[in-house]
Design a protein around this motif. Sequence first.
Motif, short mmCIF file in Angstrom:
data_model
loop_
_atom_site.label_atom_id
_atom_site.label_comp_id
_atom_site.label_asym_id
_atom_site.label_seq_id
_atom_site.Cartn_x
_atom_site.Cartn_y
_atom_site.Cartn_z
N LEU A 464 0.83 -1.20 0.00
CA LEU A 464 0.00 0.00 0.00
C LEU A 464 0.87 1.26 0.00
CD1 LEU A 464 -2.83 -0.99 2.52
CD2 LEU A 464 -3.18 -0.27 0.15
N ALA A 465 1.92 1.23 0.81
CA ALA A 465 2.80 2.39 0.92
C ALA A 465 3.50 2.70 -0.39
CB ALA A 465 3.83 2.15 2.02
N VAL A 466 3.75 1.69 -1.19
CA VAL A 466 4.47 1.87 -2.46
C VAL A 466 3.53 2.18 -3.61
CG1 VAL A 466 5.94 0.71 -4.15
CG2 VAL A 466 6.38 0.40 -1.70
N ARG A 467 2.38 1.46 -3.68
CA ARG A 467 1.52 1.53 -4.85
C ARG A 467 0.32 2.48 -4.69
NH1 ARG A 467 3.57 0.08 -9.34
NH2 ARG A 467 1.50 -0.48 -10.15
N CYS A 468 -0.14 2.71 -3.47
CA CYS A 468 -1.39 3.46 -3.27
C CYS A 468 -1.14 4.68 -2.39
CB CYS A 468 -2.46 2.56 -2.65
SG CYS A 468 -2.83 1.08 -3.62
N ARG A 469 -0.35 5.59 -2.86
CA ARG A 469 0.03 6.76 -2.06
C ARG A 469 -1.10 7.78 -1.94
NH1 ARG A 469 5.41 7.51 -0.85
NH2 ARG A 469 6.80 5.89 -1.61
N SER A 470 -2.17 7.62 -2.72
CA SER A 470 -3.30 8.55 -2.62
C SER A 470 -4.39 8.02 -1.69
CB SER A 470 -3.90 8.78 -4.01
OG SER A 470 -2.96 9.39 -4.87
N LEU A 471 -4.09 6.98 -0.94
CA LEU A 471 -5.08 6.36 -0.05
C LEU A 471 -5.57 7.37 0.99
CD1 LEU A 471 -6.20 3.43 0.09
CD2 LEU A 471 -4.66 3.06 2.02
N ARG A 472 -6.91 7.44 1.15
CA ARG A 472 -7.51 8.35 2.13
C ARG A 472 -8.04 7.62 3.36
NH1 ARG A 472 -5.75 11.20 -1.50
NH2 ARG A 472 -6.48 13.30 -2.05
N SER A 473 -8.53 6.40 3.19
CA SER A 473 -9.05 5.65 4.35
C SER A 473 -8.65 4.19 4.25
CB SER A 473 -10.58 5.78 4.42
OG SER A 473 -11.20 5.05 3.39
N LEU A 474 -8.35 3.60 5.40
CA LEU A 474 -7.92 2.20 5.47
C LEU A 474 -8.50 1.57 6.73
CD1 LEU A 474 -6.23 -0.18 4.43
CD2 LEU A 474 -4.28 0.75 5.72
N ASP A 475 -9.24 0.49 6.55
CA ASP A 475 -9.85 -0.23 7.67
C ASP A 475 -9.15 -1.58 7.82
OD1 ASP A 475 -11.48 -1.66 9.44
OD2 ASP A 475 -13.27 -0.60 8.80
N LEU A 476 -8.42 -1.73 8.93
CA LEU A 476 -7.72 -2.98 9.24
C LEU A 476 -8.25 -3.56 10.55
CD1 LEU A 476 -4.04 -1.94 8.34
CD2 LEU A 476 -5.64 -3.28 6.95
N TRP A 477 -9.53 -3.38 10.80
CA TRP A 477 -10.19 -3.87 12.00
C TRP A 477 -9.92 -5.37 12.21
CZ3 TRP A 477 -13.06 -1.83 15.96
CH2 TRP A 477 -13.95 -2.66 16.63
N ARG A 478 -9.33 -5.69 13.35
CA ARG A 478 -9.03 -7.07 13.75
C ARG A 478 -8.04 -7.78 12.84
NH1 ARG A 478 -12.13 -8.81 17.96
NH2 ARG A 478 -13.98 -7.55 18.46
N CYS A 479 -7.15 -7.03 12.23
CA CYS A 479 -6.08 -7.65 11.43
C CYS A 479 -4.88 -7.88 12.35
CB CYS A 479 -5.72 -6.75 10.25
SG CYS A 479 -7.08 -6.52 9.10
#
Length: 611
Positions: A464-479
């Motif tokens: 994500l850090a390399v390919r999706c630098r325009s990311l606005r929201s990320l849900d990692l609930w219970r990961c």
Amino acid sequence: MFYYICLRRRSRSGTRGEALTSRRAMESGQRATLPISVEVEQYAKEVLDFSSHYGSENSMSYTMWNLAGMPNVYPSSGDFTQTAVFRAYGVWWEQCASAPLPFRRTPKAFHSQDYIELAFEEPVYPTAVEVLETYHPGAIVQIMACSLNPFSQNPPTDVRWEVLWAEEPTKVLTPQARQFSPSIKQLSFPTNLIRVEVNSSLLKYYTELDAVVLRGQKERPILSRYRMPRIDICDLRDSDEELSDPGASFRQAGDGKHINLGNGYFDKLPYELIQLIVSHLTLPDLCRLTQTCKLLSQHCCDPLQYIQLSLQPYWARLSDTSLSHLQGRCTLLQRLNLSWTGNRGALTLTGFSSFMKACGGSLVGLELSCCHFLSEPCLEVISQTCPGLQELNLSSCDRLHPQAFTHISKLTRLRRLVLYRTRIEQTAMLRILTFCIELRHLNLGSFILCWLTIEDYDVVASMLAVRCRSLRSLDLWRCRSLSERGLAELAAGCRLLEELDLGWCSTLQSSSGCFQHLARNLQCLRKLFLTANRTVCDSDIEELAANCPALQHLDILGTRMVSSSSLRKLLQACPKLLLLDVSFCAQVDARIVQELCGLFPNVAIKKSFTQ
């Protein structure tokens, strides 16, 4: 006039007076001779399906599976892990940047946001449905019954759903437990499949359900067997003198000549104005209006009326035939909501594929939450027919094969992808991130464990850090496999993040400095969930106060190391803060919460309790 006609009208089985007389005679005779049917009381045997839950897929705490069996908590009130809890509450969830836009034409009577389906041991004719609510009641908006017996070896081809009770969302003033038993209507068929739908938008905290009781009779109630003949407008024959008007479409002018009015004044209205009027109708009304005249049929079938189409409110009646009828009108379709539809054979691969091939070319948004008819060929059809798709929601599609998600990587214009409660495997996820570099919103919360799954969330975070630098929201609930290393790479590469959900990610430790590093790098944060992370401390809160002035939602439920002094600094430094959850925070008692609420009245400070 119509009422007068109906009073004069004889129904097919007799006059209205004869019907009433025969019914009274039937009632009086049967009361004297027939035995009273015994009422059966039963708790849910099995949870068949649900849209979301707060708990983990490999645990019983706060999961929907707690609704099976007898009550664990009731009549006690409070926050208990043995209850069933849905994923969200309140309106703030819909106000986040990651929330989809509402669909036009959603019926005002449709309020449901979540649901759960329960199977009971024996089919009965329901006399009552009781829901034991143990915390913040008032979310239930609809109770339905199904003609299908989920334990039958020979299921019927025609599955019917009937509404037993429905109402608008209500705001209950007290969070105390209650036994909710609304007045329900009688059914013409026995049932052992009950569906409860909820809307938690008016609640101040998570609603908790403990058990559901179905009461009913094995034999059909006598009074419900006899139906009074209905006097319907369709039964009025053209020969009835009150309705005969052969010159209805003509009117006599002053000189005695007849003038054909045709469609009346509608013919004089601009096409765009009639389109605007028709656009306010719900989908069923639009279909009914099509049958009135050619002019309105033309307007109601105009593809411009079907730019957006939400079929979720009609999930119980939707079938392949329904999609076939709509197919010709949806050639300009851009947003489609099929959430909750197609289950138990109502939609097939053939029907879905035909519709998508005809109408998917212009789609930019597709909602498929809880669509259990979906299969790998369905996702393949989506990837082939929807090249411009930007939003895809597969929330709780938990029966899709892990490798089916590989087809999503072909949708290179995706900006919003929801994979909450799915079985996506790591290879498919990395492939999606490789090709879908325009992603803005990604939900990977509460993945379901299986033999193929995401084993290392650090690898996903790095990608994500390399390919999706325009990311606005990320849900990692219970990961649970995300570590400090993965979080550091994510914070360094996705600096535009506004929403980050790390709730129940127990492998993250504050002592590593990961949360302080996150606060320094993600200064655009508006929502941060650190739910149930026991290690969050004052230093983390103070770093948020110093670097994240736009913060609106913060959840630090369960921490033992945050004091009131750091919370005070946070509230002073973040004037836009709307929600602060400090439930089960050891150093923050009810007195401190009351004091902070008095100083900062615009902030909803949450503190749950148990009794």
